[in-house]
Design a protein around this motif. Structure first.
Motif, PDB file in Angstrom:
ATOM      1  N   UNK A 129       0.831  -1.201   0.000  1.00 48.39           N
ATOM      2  CA  UNK A 129       0.000   0.000   0.000  1.00 48.39           C
ATOM      3  C   UNK A 129       0.868   1.255   0.000  1.00 48.39           C
ATOM      4  N   UNK A 130       1.939   1.251   0.779  1.00 49.89           N
ATOM      5  CA  UNK A 130       2.845   2.400   0.817  1.00 49.89           C
ATOM      6  C   UNK A 130       3.450   2.641  -0.568  1.00 49.89           C
ATOM      7  N   UNK A 131       3.830   1.577  -1.243  1.00 54.26           N
ATOM      8  CA  UNK A 131       4.391   1.725  -2.589  1.00 54.26           C
ATOM      9  C   UNK A 131       3.344   2.230  -3.575  1.00 54.26           C
ATOM     10  N   UNK A 132       2.125   1.732  -3.459  1.00 54.97           N
ATOM     11  CA  UNK A 132       1.041   2.176  -4.344  1.00 54.97           C
ATOM     12  C   UNK A 132       0.732   3.659  -4.170  1.00 54.97           C
ATOM     13  N   UNK A 133       0.700   4.119  -2.934  1.00 53.29           N
ATOM     14  CA  UNK A 133       0.345   5.524  -2.689  1.00 53.29           C
ATOM     15  C   UNK A 133       1.447   6.475  -3.131  1.00 53.29           C
ATOM     16  N   UNK A 134       2.622   5.939  -3.398  1.00 50.48           N
ATOM     17  CA  UNK A 134       3.711   6.753  -3.916  1.00 50.48           C
ATOM     18  C   UNK A 134       3.964   6.508  -5.396  1.00 50.48           C
ATOM     19  N   UNK A 135       3.144   5.661  -6.000  1.00 49.20           N
ATOM     20  CA  UNK A 135       3.285   5.342  -7.419  1.00 49.20           C
ATOM     21  C   UNK A 135       2.699   6.430  -8.300  1.00 49.20           C
TER      22      UNK A 135
END
Length: 144
Positions: A129-135
């Motif tokens: 989720x952290x990676x997605x929100x920074x994608x």
């Protein structure tokens, strides 16, 4: 002039397929986190029921993480509907949660290794989720 982050005029541009897919993946990640947190609570209950020692820390964490999953899910759904404020909260929680959970579990004597492993597994979807929100898909939907 103050702007309401939930008003339609400032809603995130959520009409792209990429953004919708990213939010679908984000919501799925949070659901997986909730399911794993529930399984972790069940594991603590089973271990305690079998007569092994389970400390208060383990019980509190095992009860709180499913509740946190519900909160993060609600925020993710709200963000998917255009709330910039909810998006920023999800974005922050997705970074802080794994660091706090895994970091505390690494302190010697706080919890047994099996518990630290279950908690780390619970955090894998949150890291996603952290990676997605920074994608790029979600950064474009919620420019700063």
């Amino acid at each position: 002039m103050e702007t309401n982050l939930n008003s339609p005029s400032t809603a995130a541009p959520l009409d792209s397929d990429l953004t919708r897919r990213a939010f679908g993946t984000a919501t799925t990640s949070v659901k997986i986190f909730g399911a794993l947190a529930g399984l972790s609570l069940l594991a603590v209950a089973v271990v305690a029921g079998s007569g092994h020692q389970v400390n208060t820390f383990m019980w509190v964490r095992a009860v709180l993480l499913p509740l946190v999953a519900v909160l993060v899910h609600r925020l993710t759904v709200s963000a998917s509907r255009g709330s910039g404020r909810a998006f920023e909260r999800v974005r922050g929680l997705a970074v802080v949660l794994p660091i706090a959970i895994i970091g505390v579990d690494l302190i010697p004597g706080v919890c047994p290794p099996w518990y630290a492993v279950t908690q780390t597994v619970c955090m894998l979807p949150v890291i996603r989720l952290a990676l997605l929100t920074r994608g790029p898909a979600l950064r474009t939907a919620f420019p700063r």
